[in-house]
Design a protein around this motif. Sequence first.
Motif, PDB file in Angstrom:
ATOM      1  N   HIS A 228       0.882  -1.176   0.000  1.00  0.00           N
ATOM      2  CA  HIS A 228       0.000   0.000   0.000  1.00  0.00           C
ATOM      3  C   HIS A 228       0.910   1.215   0.000  1.00  0.00           C
ATOM      4  CE1 HIS A 228      -2.356   3.147   2.103  1.00  0.00           C
ATOM      5  NE2 HIS A 228      -3.429   2.542   1.659  1.00  0.00           N
TER       6      HIS A 228
ATOM      7  N   ARG B 290       1.073   5.524  -0.378  1.00  0.00           N
ATOM      8  CA  ARG B 290       0.473   6.850  -0.536  1.00  0.00           C
ATOM      9  C   ARG B 290       1.542   7.790  -1.053  1.00  0.00           C
ATOM     10  NH1 ARG B 290      -3.647  10.708   2.646  1.00  0.00           N
ATOM     11  NH2 ARG B 290      -2.948  12.642   1.682  1.00  0.00           N
TER      12      ARG B 290
ATOM     13  N   LEU C 123      -5.380   2.491  -8.003  1.00  0.00           N
ATOM     14  CA  LEU C 123      -4.878   3.870  -8.055  1.00  0.00           C
ATOM     15  C   LEU C 123      -6.056   4.798  -7.837  1.00  0.00           C
ATOM     16  CD1 LEU C 123      -2.965   6.223  -8.716  1.00  0.00           C
ATOM     17  CD2 LEU C 123      -3.215   5.674 -11.149  1.00  0.00           C
ATOM     18  N   TRP C 124      -6.088   5.408  -6.626  1.00  0.00           N
ATOM     19  CA  TRP C 124      -7.192   6.322  -6.313  1.00  0.00           C
ATOM     20  C   TRP C 124      -6.649   7.712  -6.028  1.00  0.00           C
ATOM     21  CZ3 TRP C 124      -7.242   1.585  -3.259  1.00  0.00           C
ATOM     22  CH2 TRP C 124      -8.201   0.656  -3.669  1.00  0.00           C
ATOM     23  N   ARG C 125      -7.445   8.723  -6.313  1.00  0.00           N
ATOM     24  CA  ARG C 125      -7.141  10.094  -5.945  1.00  0.00           C
ATOM     25  C   ARG C 125      -7.688  10.361  -4.530  1.00  0.00           C
ATOM     26  NH1 ARG C 125      -3.680  13.341  -7.467  1.00  0.00           N
ATOM     27  NH2 ARG C 125      -4.323  13.891  -9.585  1.00  0.00           N
ATOM     28  N   VAL C 126      -6.895  10.988  -3.689  1.00  0.00           N
ATOM     29  CA  VAL C 126      -7.378  11.444  -2.383  1.00  0.00           C
ATOM     30  C   VAL C 126      -8.108  12.770  -2.582  1.00  0.00           C
ATOM     31  CG1 VAL C 126      -6.700  12.128  -0.054  1.00  0.00           C
ATOM     32  CG2 VAL C 126      -5.438  10.314  -1.241  1.00  0.00           C
TER      33      VAL C 126
ATOM     34  N   SER D 294      -2.534  13.935  -4.366  1.00  0.00           N
ATOM     35  CA  SER D 294      -2.076  12.702  -3.724  1.00  0.00           C
ATOM     36  C   SER D 294      -2.835  11.528  -4.304  1.00  0.00           C
ATOM     37  CB  SER D 294      -2.378  12.737  -2.202  1.00  0.00           C
ATOM     38  OG  SER D 294      -1.840  13.883  -1.609  1.00  0.00           O
ATOM     39  N   ASN D 295      -2.177  10.382  -4.259  1.00  0.00           N
ATOM     40  CA  ASN D 295      -2.910   9.170  -4.578  1.00  0.00           C
ATOM     41  C   ASN D 295      -2.665   8.121  -3.511  1.00  0.00           C
ATOM     42  OD1 ASN D 295      -0.874   7.009  -5.386  1.00  0.00           O
ATOM     43  ND2 ASN D 295      -0.247   8.687  -6.760  1.00  0.00           N
ATOM     44  N   ILE D 296      -3.607   7.182  -3.420  1.00  0.00           N
ATOM     45  CA  ILE D 296      -3.423   5.972  -2.616  1.00  0.00           C
ATOM     46  C   ILE D 296      -3.459   4.825  -3.603  1.00  0.00           C
ATOM     47  CG2 ILE D 296      -4.533   4.438  -0.965  1.00  0.00           C
ATOM     48  CD1 ILE D 296      -5.338   6.872   0.653  1.00  0.00           C
TER      49      ILE D 296
ATOM     50  N   VAL E 204      -2.277   0.516  -4.557  1.00  0.00           N
ATOM     51  CA  VAL E 204      -1.852  -0.820  -4.124  1.00  0.00           C
ATOM     52  C   VAL E 204      -1.099  -1.448  -5.286  1.00  0.00           C
ATOM     53  CG1 VAL E 204      -2.607  -3.111  -3.394  1.00  0.00           C
ATOM     54  CG2 VAL E 204      -3.729  -1.060  -2.482  1.00  0.00           C
TER      55      VAL E 204
ATOM     56  N   THR F 263     -10.819   8.436   4.750  1.00  0.00           N
ATOM     57  CA  THR F 263     -10.348   9.302   3.666  1.00  0.00           C
ATOM     58  C   THR F 263     -11.246   9.105   2.454  1.00  0.00           C
ATOM     59  OG1 THR F 263      -8.091   8.912   4.462  1.00  0.00           O
ATOM     60  CG2 THR F 263      -8.312   9.887   2.278  1.00  0.00           C
ATOM     61  N   ALA F 264     -11.843  10.183   1.969  1.00  0.00           N
ATOM     62  CA  ALA F 264     -12.690  10.082   0.785  1.00  0.00           C
ATOM     63  C   ALA F 264     -11.821   9.929  -0.459  1.00  0.00           C
ATOM     64  CB  ALA F 264     -13.575  11.316   0.667  1.00  0.00           C
ATOM     65  N   LEU F 265     -12.219   9.027  -1.350  1.00  0.00           N
ATOM     66  CA  LEU F 265     -11.483   8.766  -2.589  1.00  0.00           C
ATOM     67  C   LEU F 265     -12.315   9.164  -3.794  1.00  0.00           C
ATOM     68  CD1 LEU F 265     -10.160   5.136  -1.880  1.00  0.00           C
ATOM     69  CD2 LEU F 265      -8.908   7.287  -1.573  1.00  0.00           C
ATOM     70  N   THR F 266     -11.618   9.413  -4.881  1.00  0.00           N
ATOM     71  CA  THR F 266     -12.306   9.600  -6.150  1.00  0.00           C
ATOM     72  C   THR F 266     -11.429   8.989  -7.248  1.00  0.00           C
ATOM     73  OG1 THR F 266     -13.405  11.182  -7.597  1.00  0.00           O
ATOM     74  CG2 THR F 266     -11.363  11.917  -6.556  1.00  0.00           C
ATOM     75  N   GLU F 267     -11.974   8.934  -8.454  1.00  0.00           N
ATOM     76  CA  GLU F 267     -11.223   8.328  -9.551  1.00  0.00           C
ATOM     77  C   GLU F 267      -9.968   9.148  -9.853  1.00  0.00           C
ATOM     78  OE1 GLU F 267     -12.838   8.409 -13.652  1.00  0.00           O
ATOM     79  OE2 GLU F 267     -12.841   6.221 -13.417  1.00  0.00           O
ATOM     80  N   HIS F 268      -8.855   8.468 -10.036  1.00  0.00           N
ATOM     81  CA  HIS F 268      -7.607   9.157 -10.377  1.00  0.00           C
ATOM     82  C   HIS F 268      -7.574   9.350 -11.903  1.00  0.00           C
ATOM     83  CE1 HIS F 268      -3.355  10.128 -10.731  1.00  0.00           C
ATOM     84  NE2 HIS F 268      -3.335  10.289  -9.423  1.00  0.00           N
TER      85      HIS F 268
END
Lengths: 95, 95, 95, 95, 95, 95, 95, 95, 95, 95
Positions: free
Chosen positions: G4, G6, G43-46, G51-53, G55, I82-87
Motif C-alpha cells: 500500500h 500513498r 490507483l485512487w485520488r485522495v 495525492s494518490n493511494i 496498491v 479518507t474520501a477517494l475519487t477516480e484518479h
Amino acid sequence: MLFHVRMDVAVPHDLDADVRAELVATEKARALELQRAGTWVHLWRVVGQYSNISVFDVADATEMHDLLWSLPLFPYMQVQVTALTEHPSALSAQR
Amino acid sequence: MLFHVRMDVAVPHDLDADVRAELVATEKARALELQRAGTWVHLWRVVGQYSNISVFDVADATEMHDLLWSLPLFPYMQVQVTALTEHPSALSAQR
Amino acid sequence: MLFHVRMDVAVPHDLDADVRAELVATEKARALELQRAGTWVHLWRVVGQYSNISVFDVADATEMHDLLWSLPLFPYMQVQVTALTEHPSALSAQR
Amino acid sequence: MLFHVRMDVAVPHDLDADVRAELVATEKARALELQRAGTWVHLWRVVGQYSNISVFDVADATEMHDLLWSLPLFPYMQVQVTALTEHPSALSAQR
Amino acid sequence: MLFHVRMDVAVPHDLDADVRAELVATEKARALELQRAGTWVHLWRVVGQYSNISVFDVADATEMHDLLWSLPLFPYMQVQVTALTEHPSALSAQR
Amino acid sequence: MLFHVRMDVAVPHDLDADVRAELVATEKARALELQRAGTWVHLWRVVGQYSNISVFDVADATEMHDLLWSLPLFPYMQVQVTALTEHPSALSAQR
Amino acid sequence: MLFHVRMDVAVPHDLDADVRAELVATEKARALELQRAGTWVHLWRVVGQYSNISVFDVADATEMHDLLWSLPLFPYMQVQVTALTEHPSALSAQR
Amino acid sequence: MLFHVRMDVAVPHDLDADVRAELVATEKARALELQRAGTWVHLWRVVGQYSNISVFDVADATEMHDLLWSLPLFPYMQVQVTALTEHPSALSAQR
Amino acid sequence: MLFHVRMDVAVPHDLDADVRAELVATEKARALELQRAGTWVHLWRVVGQYSNISVFDVADATEMHDLLWSLPLFPYMQVQVTALTEHPSALSAQR
Amino acid sequence: MLFHVRMDVAVPHDLDADVRAELVATEKARALELQRAGTWVHLWRVVGQYSNISVFDVADATEMHDLLWSLPLFPYMQVQVTALTEHPSALSAQR
C-alpha cells in the motif's frame, strides 16, 4: 523574573469525589494566596479546556519549580514552562 | 474580550535589508500604538526565540483578526490564537 | 541561574562560502569567550547532527535571551531553551 | 564516553504510597552512589516537570544501558538517550 | 560499539547536475571504503525512500560523529542516530 | 526478503509477576529459535529503552506478519515495520 | 506481494511549465503501463489533495522500490509504503 | 453530501504582486459564484490565520475534489477534507 | 462512492476472554457479510499491526458512518476515514 | 460571535452502562435545547468518529466556555476551540 506557564489538568475519572473536591479547593486557596503575594501575576482560563495560562513573577527558576511542584493538582497536570523577558517593543522598554 | 497570541517570526534570509528594517520599525510603531490604546495589553519576548507572547483586549474576534492581519510582519509570522476567559480562581473572580 | 539550550544549525546551502566561513569563525570566537567568562558552562556536540547541547549560567532570563539573540549563527538556528534547577538527588543538594 | 539523558517520570497515581516512597528513596541512593563514582556527571531538575536532564560518563553503550535499566524508577520513566562528543568550539578542544 | 543510523537524503532540486553526480559518486566510494574497513557494517535501502538504514561499528561516539559529518551528502541529510547494545535474547548473549 | 522492525515493549505494571516472567521467558525462547533458524537475522537492544531493533529474513510479508503476531509479547508491543532492499552502494551490490 | 503506497506530490512552483507538463504526461503513461501489466493494482485520488493511494502487486520489495524510484515524479513526492498481507476476515481467506 | 474543509493559504513571498492580486480576485469571484450556487454552504475566516473553514454541499466526492482542485489558490493551499453526516442530536434528526 | 479506512484495534488487556472472543467472531461475521454484499470492497491486514486497511463502496457518507459505528469492535478502534475519487491516470478514467 | 468547536468523545469502557446512557441522554437534551435557543448553530457528525464539529453563536468567550464546561460529556471529551470571523469572500461580506 517572569515565567509563562500553561497547565492542563486531567484528574482521573475514578478519583474519590471528596478527595477531588478537597484538591480543587486547596488549589484555589493556594492560587489566591500566591496572587495576593504578587507571585502569580496572571491567571486565565483557556476557553473550552480544563486548563489555565498563567504568568509568574519569581526570584529565580528554583522558586518557580518549587511553587509548581507544591500545587495540590500538580500530580494531575501537564505543565509547560516558558521563560519570558522584556520585549523591545513593549512600552516598558521605551526609556 | 481577551485573546492570547503567540507570534513566531521568520523573515526570509534573502529579504532586502532596508525592507526588513522598515518592516521591523513599522511593526514596533504599531505595537506601541496598540499598547497605548489599551488593546495590546501584554507583550513579552520568549527567551531564545524570535517570538512573542501577547494578550489582547478587543471588542470581538473580528477586531482581533483585523489587528493581526494588518501587522507589518504578519506575512512572516506563524500565529497561534487562544481565546481566554476569567479563571474561577483569579482574584478578579472573588466577588 | 542555569538554562539548558539545544541549538540545531541549518545554514542555507546557497549562502556565500566566505560569509559562511566568517559566521562560523565568529561564532566559535564568541563561544570561547563566553566559556572563558564562565557563562557558557557546557558545550557538547550531538553525534551525527549540526547541533549542540549547552548549559548556560546567567544572571537571569534577559541575559540568556540577549546572549542567544546575539550569536552570529542565531538567524540560522532552531533553539530550545529549558530552565533548570538543582535536583534534590544531586550531590550539591545533600547539605 | 558521554550520554545525554532526559528522564520523565510518571509514577501511577494508584501505586501504594509505601512502595512509592521506597522506590524514590532507592532511586535517590542509587543516584548519589553513581554521582560519587563519577559516572552520573550532571543531574538537573527540569523546572515545572517531574523530569531530570543528566549527563553520564560511561565506558560504552552497554554500561549506559545497564545503568538506566537497573534504576528503580526505570519502569515508570520515559527515557531519551543522546550520544555526545566533544564540540570543536569547546574549550577542551582548543589544544 | 554499534550505532544504528537512518539517513534521509534530500538533495535540492536546483543543485547543478554535475555537482550532484560528483557528490553521489564520492558518497558511494566512501561507503564502499568504510564497508571494506568493517566500520559500516550494514547498509540497506528503505523501500520507496531516498533513505538508508545502517549499522556502524566504531570505537566510540567521536568516531561515529566524524564519520557522519564527513560524508559528502551529509549537508543534504536528515540523520537519526541510535546507540545499540547486545540484546539479552540475542544468540551472541547465550554464553 | 528483509524487514526492519522496531519493537517497543510496555508490559502493564499490574500484570501478575508470574505471568510476566512466563511471557518474557517464552519470548526469549522464541527469539532464540528464530535466530537459529536464520529468520531473525539481527536483534539489538536500543540503549535506555525496553525496545529492540531487528532485521528479519522471510519469504514474504505474510510470514513476517505471522511471526510478529505470534510473539508472546506482541499484545504489549508497539511495532514499526519497514521493508528493506539492497542498497546500490552496499558491497553486495558491486557485482 | 502487496504494498500500500500513498504518494503526496509537491512540484515546486517555479518549475518550468513545459518540464512540468512533460513530467506529468510521462508519469501518467507509466502509471497506465503498470496498471495494464497488473502491477499497479489500484490507483485512487485522495479528495482535495495532489495525492494518490495505490496498491501494488510485485514479486518482492526490490521490485517495489525500483518501480517507485523510477517514477518521473518521484523526486517531487513524499512516499509512504506499507506492506500488506491477507486479512483473516477477508473473503479470500475463507477456504 | 457535506464536506468540512479547512484551507490554509501560503502564497510564496516572491510571487509577482500582479499575479497574486489576480489569483486572489479570481479566487474570490469563484467563491462567490459557488456560494450563490448553494455548493459552498459556509465560509468562515479563522481568526489570526490566512485560512478558512468551509462546508460544501456536493453530489459526491468527485464533485468535491474537482471543485477544490480548480480553485485558483489550490496550488498554494494546505487542504484538510473531512466527510460529515447528520448528527443524531441535531434538530434536523428529530423526526 | 469510495472511502479508504484504516482501523487500528486496541482491545483492553483486561477484557474478559469470552467477551473478546465473541466480539472478534461477530466482527468477522459482519466483515464477511459486508464483503459479500459488495460494500466492503477491500480488506487487507497491515503487516505487524492489529490493523486493517479497507476500501468501502457506499451510497454516501451516512452509510459509511453507520457501517463503521455499528462494527462490534468500533469502541476499541482508532479509525481514519479518507474520501477517494477516480484518479485521472487510472485505467478506468481512460475513456 | 462565532466559535468553531470539535469534540472528540472517549467514554471509558468500564463506565457503568446506566450512567453512560444517562450521560448521553442528558447531553442530547442539552444539545437540542441550545440549538433551539440559536446558540448551537451547527452540529455535524464526523464520519467514522465519535466526534462532532459544531459552530456556536455566543455573546463572548465566557459564554462559550461556560457552555462547553457544563456539557454532561465534557469530562470525557477532547475539545478544540477556534474563533471565527466573517470571511471577506463570504456572501454576507458583499455589502
